[in-house]
Design a protein around this motif. Structure first.
Motif, PDB file in Angstrom:
ATOM      1  N   LEU A 166      -0.272   8.322  -2.597  1.00 41.73           N
ATOM      2  CA  LEU A 166       0.223   9.187  -3.668  1.00 41.73           C
ATOM      3  C   LEU A 166      -0.746  10.334  -3.901  1.00 41.73           C
ATOM      4  O   LEU A 166      -1.963  10.168  -3.799  1.00 41.73           O
ATOM      5  CB  LEU A 166       0.381   8.404  -4.975  1.00 41.73           C
ATOM      6  CG  LEU A 166       1.425   7.289  -5.035  1.00 41.73           C
ATOM      7  CD1 LEU A 166       1.267   6.517  -6.334  1.00 41.73           C
ATOM      8  CD2 LEU A 166       2.826   7.863  -4.910  1.00 41.73           C
TER       9      LEU A 166
ATOM     10  N   GLU B  12       0.334   9.895  -8.850  1.00 40.16           N
ATOM     11  CA  GLU B  12      -0.329   8.848  -9.628  1.00 40.16           C
ATOM     12  C   GLU B  12      -0.001   8.983 -11.110  1.00 40.16           C
ATOM     13  O   GLU B  12       0.210   7.985 -11.802  1.00 40.16           O
ATOM     14  CB  GLU B  12      -1.837   8.914  -9.409  1.00 40.16           C
ATOM     15  CG  GLU B  12      -2.281   8.499  -8.008  1.00 40.16           C
ATOM     16  CD  GLU B  12      -3.772   8.578  -7.837  1.00 40.16           C
ATOM     17  OE1 GLU B  12      -4.485   8.620  -8.854  1.00 40.16           O
ATOM     18  OE2 GLU B  12      -4.237   8.603  -6.683  1.00 40.16           O
TER      19      GLU B  12
ATOM     20  N   LEU C 152       3.415   6.534 -10.557  1.00 37.83           N
ATOM     21  CA  LEU C 152       2.787   5.216 -10.535  1.00 37.83           C
ATOM     22  C   LEU C 152       3.124   4.371 -11.768  1.00 37.83           C
ATOM     23  O   LEU C 152       3.419   3.172 -11.622  1.00 37.83           O
ATOM     24  CB  LEU C 152       1.276   5.352 -10.362  1.00 37.83           C
ATOM     25  CG  LEU C 152       0.509   4.045 -10.127  1.00 37.83           C
ATOM     26  CD1 LEU C 152       1.064   3.310  -8.912  1.00 37.83           C
ATOM     27  CD2 LEU C 152      -0.985   4.333  -9.952  1.00 37.83           C
TER      28      LEU C 152
ATOM     29  N   GLU D 276      -1.976  -1.297  -3.794  1.00 42.70           N
ATOM     30  CA  GLU D 276      -3.158  -0.491  -3.486  1.00 42.70           C
ATOM     31  C   GLU D 276      -2.706   0.955  -3.276  1.00 42.70           C
ATOM     32  O   GLU D 276      -1.805   1.218  -2.472  1.00 42.70           O
ATOM     33  CB  GLU D 276      -3.853  -0.999  -2.222  1.00 42.70           C
ATOM     34  CG  GLU D 276      -5.083  -0.178  -1.842  1.00 42.70           C
ATOM     35  CD  GLU D 276      -5.775  -0.683  -0.591  1.00 42.70           C
ATOM     36  OE1 GLU D 276      -6.728  -0.024  -0.135  1.00 42.70           O
ATOM     37  OE2 GLU D 276      -5.355  -1.739  -0.060  1.00 42.70           O
ATOM     38  N   VAL D 277      -3.305   1.885  -4.012  1.00 45.73           N
ATOM     39  CA  VAL D 277      -2.948   3.297  -3.917  1.00 45.73           C
ATOM     40  C   VAL D 277      -4.021   4.034  -3.128  1.00 45.73           C
ATOM     41  O   VAL D 277      -5.207   3.948  -3.452  1.00 45.73           O
ATOM     42  CB  VAL D 277      -2.794   3.931  -5.317  1.00 45.73           C
ATOM     43  CG1 VAL D 277      -2.475   5.419  -5.197  1.00 45.73           C
ATOM     44  CG2 VAL D 277      -1.705   3.214  -6.111  1.00 45.73           C
TER      45      VAL D 277
ATOM     46  N   ARG E 185       0.842  -1.201   0.000  1.00 47.21           N
ATOM     47  CA  ARG E 185       0.000   0.000   0.000  1.00 47.21           C
ATOM     48  C   ARG E 185       0.871   1.242   0.000  1.00 47.21           C
ATOM     49  O   ARG E 185       1.807   1.345   0.796  1.00 47.21           O
ATOM     50  CB  ARG E 185      -0.930   0.004   1.213  1.00 47.21           C
ATOM     51  CG  ARG E 185      -1.900  -1.167   1.247  1.00 47.21           C
ATOM     52  CD  ARG E 185      -2.869  -1.037   2.418  1.00 47.21           C
ATOM     53  NE  ARG E 185      -3.802  -2.154   2.429  1.00 47.21           N
ATOM     54  CZ  ARG E 185      -3.620  -3.274   3.106  1.00 47.21           C
ATOM     55  NH1 ARG E 185      -2.522  -3.434   3.826  1.00 47.21           N
ATOM     56  NH2 ARG E 185      -4.517  -4.234   3.067  1.00 47.21           N
ATOM     57  N   ILE E 186       0.521   2.185  -0.882  1.00 50.23           N
ATOM     58  CA  ILE E 186       1.293   3.419  -0.996  1.00 50.23           C
ATOM     59  C   ILE E 186       0.348   4.602  -1.139  1.00 50.23           C
ATOM     60  O   ILE E 186      -0.690   4.504  -1.809  1.00 50.23           O
ATOM     61  CB  ILE E 186       2.271   3.345  -2.193  1.00 50.23           C
ATOM     62  CG1 ILE E 186       3.139   4.599  -2.252  1.00 50.23           C
ATOM     63  CG2 ILE E 186       1.536   3.118  -3.510  1.00 50.23           C
ATOM     64  CD1 ILE E 186       4.285   4.492  -3.238  1.00 50.23           C
TER      65      ILE E 186
END
Length: 299
Positions: free
Chosen positions: A101, A106, A110, A127-128, A98-99
């Motif tokens: 942004l 993004e 990403l 998962e963003v 999980r990050i």
């Protein structure tokens, strides 16, 4: 209460953070009835309802509020200890990372991150979470996210500078009055698209105000992502970080020019919690992110 299933603690922590049985089930990769069953066992263990239903999902009780910090810290320590002794194999892992942004992250970072992850860990999941600068410190501390990329410092976190950024002007490549250079009178004489300050990028406007200068705003938008659709074929100008500006210009119809006044450069950094450094998986994730972004700089 002498024996507690670790999965019950994990369910409690996730349910507390997402405030939804449905979202908790998705994050834990289990069914909603499984979460409800675990909640029932937790209520028996702690002799409290722990969560009450509301229009927004579920809300923690006073007892749950008191339990959360202790259980979150315990879970983080246990998981860190387990991960620290496991051998991590990127090529076969199915772990979810999980990050956090921003919208610029993004767009600009990403694709670089995913290209590297797809090559080295094709079965991993990412998962963003939309970056909320005022909450990201808590997200890292609680383990809600494994990493975050942003401009402002995050108190209590470890960090690594990824790129040094500066602001530029983005405009249509066939602008009728502006060629390959931009001077201050011309800049001030044109009409501009302003991305609202909630994006965290208001430095250029601050510099102009300090110089007692004002530009003419024709349009205000909440996100940078619309600029490639708006600017081509118009006489409008916009200010944005160079990495994203170069990415937009590479799509065609736009050009990038240096601003005719000095705006301080800034660093964009990767942030993580210190306790995650014991995890081979998270250490690999951070290293992969950093390498992907540093190697993928556009201008």
């Amino acid at each position: 209460m002498t024996r507690i299933d670790l999965n019950l603690i994990r369910t409690f922590v996730v349910l507390y953070e997402v405030r939804s049985v449905t979202l908790a089930a998705e994050r834990l990769f289990v069914t909603q009835p499984s979460v409800s069953h675990a909640l029932g066992r937790l209520r028996e263990l702690f002799e409290d309802t722990l969560f009450t239903r509301s229009r927004e999902g579920v809300q923690p009780t006073f007892v749950a509020e008191q339990l959360y910090d202790t259980l979150r810290e315990a879970l983080t320590r246990i998981e860190g200890a387990v991960q620290g002794v496991r051998q991590f194999e990127p090529a076969t892992t199915e772990r979810r990372f999980r990050i956090a942004l921003s919208d610029l992250g993004e767009m600009g970072f990403l694709p670089l991150i995913l290209e590297r992850l797809n090559r080295e860990a094709p079965r991993a999941e990412v998962e963003v979470l939309p970056l909320q600068v005022d909450q990201v410190g808590d997200w890292l501390a609680s383990g809600k996210v494994d990493a975050a990329i942003c401009r402002p410092p995050v108190p209590g976190s470890r960090s690594q500078a990824l790129i040094r950024e500066h602001y530029v002007c983005l405009l249509s490549e066939d602008h009728p009055r502006i060629g390959t250079r931009l001077d201050l009178p011309t800049y001030l004489g044109e009409r501009h698209v302003e991305v609202t300050r909630s994006s965290g990028h208001g430095s250029a406007e601050d510099v102009l105000k300090a110089m007692k200068l004002e530009r003419r705003i024709a349009l205000r938008v909440p996100h940078f992502s619309v600029l490639p659709k708006i600017l081509p074929g118009t006489e409008l100008l916009s200010v944005l970080p160079a990495q994203i500006a170069c990415m937009f210009a590479a799509e065609g119809g736009l050009k990038v020019l240096e601003l005719p006044f000095e705006v301080p450069a800034f660093e964009v950094s990767l942030h993580w919690r210190a306790s995650s450094e014991k995890s081979a998986a998270l250490e690999w994730f951070r290293r992969t992110i950093a390498e992907a972004i540093i190697d993928g700089q556009r201008c």
